[in-house]
Design a protein around this motif. Structure first.
Motif, short mmCIF file in Angstrom:
data_model
loop_
_atom_site.label_atom_id
_atom_site.label_comp_id
_atom_site.label_asym_id
_atom_site.label_seq_id
_atom_site.Cartn_x
_atom_site.Cartn_y
_atom_site.Cartn_z
N LYS A 1 14.75 8.87 10.17
CA LYS A 1 14.20 9.98 9.38
C LYS A 1 15.18 11.17 9.30
O LYS A 1 14.81 12.32 9.54
CB LYS A 1 12.85 10.43 9.95
N VAL A 2 16.43 10.85 8.97
CA VAL A 2 17.45 11.88 8.80
C VAL A 2 17.03 12.85 7.68
O VAL A 2 17.22 14.06 7.78
CB VAL A 2 18.83 11.24 8.45
N VAL A 3 16.45 12.29 6.62
CA VAL A 3 15.84 13.07 5.54
C VAL A 3 14.52 12.39 5.17
O VAL A 3 14.34 11.21 5.44
CB VAL A 3 16.75 13.13 4.28
N PRO A 4 13.58 13.14 4.58
CA PRO A 4 12.32 12.51 4.15
C PRO A 4 12.57 11.43 3.09
O PRO A 4 13.43 11.60 2.22
CB PRO A 4 11.52 13.69 3.55
N PHE A 5 11.83 10.35 3.17
CA PHE A 5 11.97 9.25 2.22
C PHE A 5 11.38 9.65 0.87
O PHE A 5 10.27 10.18 0.79
CB PHE A 5 11.23 8.02 2.77
N GLN A 6 12.13 9.45 -0.22
CA GLN A 6 11.67 9.77 -1.57
C GLN A 6 11.53 8.48 -2.38
O GLN A 6 12.47 7.68 -2.42
CB GLN A 6 12.68 10.71 -2.27
N ARG A 7 10.39 8.29 -2.98
CA ARG A 7 10.15 7.07 -3.75
C ARG A 7 10.57 7.24 -5.21
O ARG A 7 10.54 8.34 -5.75
CB ARG A 7 8.66 6.70 -3.70
N ILE A 8 10.93 6.13 -5.83
CA ILE A 8 11.19 6.12 -7.28
C ILE A 8 9.83 6.16 -7.98
O ILE A 8 8.94 5.36 -7.67
CB ILE A 8 11.99 4.87 -7.69
N LYS A 9 9.67 7.08 -8.92
CA LYS A 9 8.34 7.31 -9.50
C LYS A 9 8.12 6.65 -10.86
O LYS A 9 6.99 6.61 -11.34
CB LYS A 9 8.12 8.83 -9.63
N SER A 10 9.18 6.17 -11.47
CA SER A 10 8.99 5.57 -12.80
C SER A 10 10.12 4.58 -13.10
O SER A 10 11.18 4.62 -12.46
CB SER A 10 8.97 6.65 -13.88
N ARG A 11 9.88 3.73 -14.09
CA ARG A 11 10.90 2.79 -14.54
C ARG A 11 12.09 3.54 -15.13
O ARG A 11 13.24 3.15 -14.94
CB ARG A 11 10.30 1.82 -15.58
#
Length: 307
Positions: free
Chosen positions: A63-73
């Motif tokens: 958890k070096v940085v918060p995980f960010q998800r891909i939100k769209s195609r």
């Protein structure tokens, strides 16, 4: 964190950043030229594989940085585009190291601000102050002088190096355009988490088509040079470490500090590479590179003052 401990921590980060960046350059040169392992696409694939795995471990487990998800195609396709451009810049840089000494490679790489300003103007019509553009004259002029005074000049290697530098600048401008939406922005570590696997997928067929005998030579050279395996693994880990420490140095200092340190890093890399590889240099070449570094430093300062 006390002031003294903070200084030691930041100093250690900067040292690790220098070691990672210069180390990956020198090890690339060692593998591609000195060991005769002339497979820059395969080497880039190894780097990207290490970046994929280590990015996942750093973000998901440590958890070096918060995980960010891909939100769209749409966001995924934008990241894929950036990945391919980034991949092209790394491959081009590695190819150039087969033909050019690290010192000259760094001199050409220092022209990144010129290409960044050019692409920013062509793609976004963003104009800088005239004095900022004036500072780019010694940046380009220095490389022209250094090219004329380079004993190991190789035209194809030079073209690859210029292409890699332009692609690196193009990627940074493109990133600002494609991921300008607040909902689509990713920090550099999460961006690497998604870009690296895409690059690996793109590089696998390229390796089999353009470097079909890589595995055979890889095993052969590995048997002949026992430490090559260790160097390749260390080189790949350093490729990720360079990205991680780049992010951390920016986080704990500033983008301006990173730019100043980057200018000094290029000069340090040149000196170390000359000492290790003993490649011939001329007064004209050193003068040209010095002019380029001064131009880059002046460009950074004028951008800070007038923008």
């Amino acid at each position: 964190m006390s002031s003294k401990k903070e200084l030691i921590f930041i100093g250690s980060l900067i040292l690790l950043w220098y070691c990672s960046n210069i180390g990956v350059l020198l090890l690339n040169k060692l593998l591609l030229s000195n060991y005769g392992f002339g497979f820059p696409i395969f080497l880039t694939m190894c780097h990207m594989t290490a970046c994929s795995f280590l990015s996942y471990v750093s973000i998901v487990f440590f958890k070096v940085v918060p995980f960010q998800r891909i939100k769209s195609r749409s966001q995924f396709f934008k990241i894929a585009t950036l990945s391919l451009v980034f991949c092209g810049s790394v491959v081009g840089g590695n190819i150039s190291l087969r033909y050019l000494p690290v010192s000259f490679n760094q001199a050409v790489g220092a022209t990144t601000p010129f290409f960044t300003a050019l692409f920013a103007y062509l793609m976004t019509f963003k104009r800088e102050a005239w004095v900022t553009y004036a500072c780019l004259v010694p940046v380009v002029g220095g490389v022209i002088i250094a090219s004329g005074g380079e004993p190991s000049f190789h035209l194809f290697g030079f073209i690859m190096c210029i292409s890699a530098t332009a692609a690196r600048a193009f990627k940074s401008v493109l990133q600002g355009i494609l991921l300008s939406n607040e909902g689509e922005k990713l920090n550099s570590m999460n961006l690497m988490l998604y870009m690296a696997p895409i690059a690996v997928v793109a590089l696998i067929p390229a390796v089999f088509v353009m470097e079909p005998n890589v595995l055979e030579v890889f095993v052969s050279v590995g048997i002949q040079h026992r430490f090559m395996w260790i160097i390749l693994i260390l080189n790949s880990v350093m490729a990720y470490s360079a990205n991680l420490t780049n992010f951390l140095v920016t986080k704990y200092t500033s983008a301006l500090t990173l730019q100043v340190l980057g200018n000094a890093k290029g000069a340090v890399a040149v000196v170390i590479s000359i000492l290790i590889f003993q490649n011939p240099v001329t007064v004209v070449g050193i003068g040209g590179y010095t002019m380029t570094v001064i131009g880059v430093a002046a460009y950074g300062e004028t951008k800070r003052r007038y923008n």
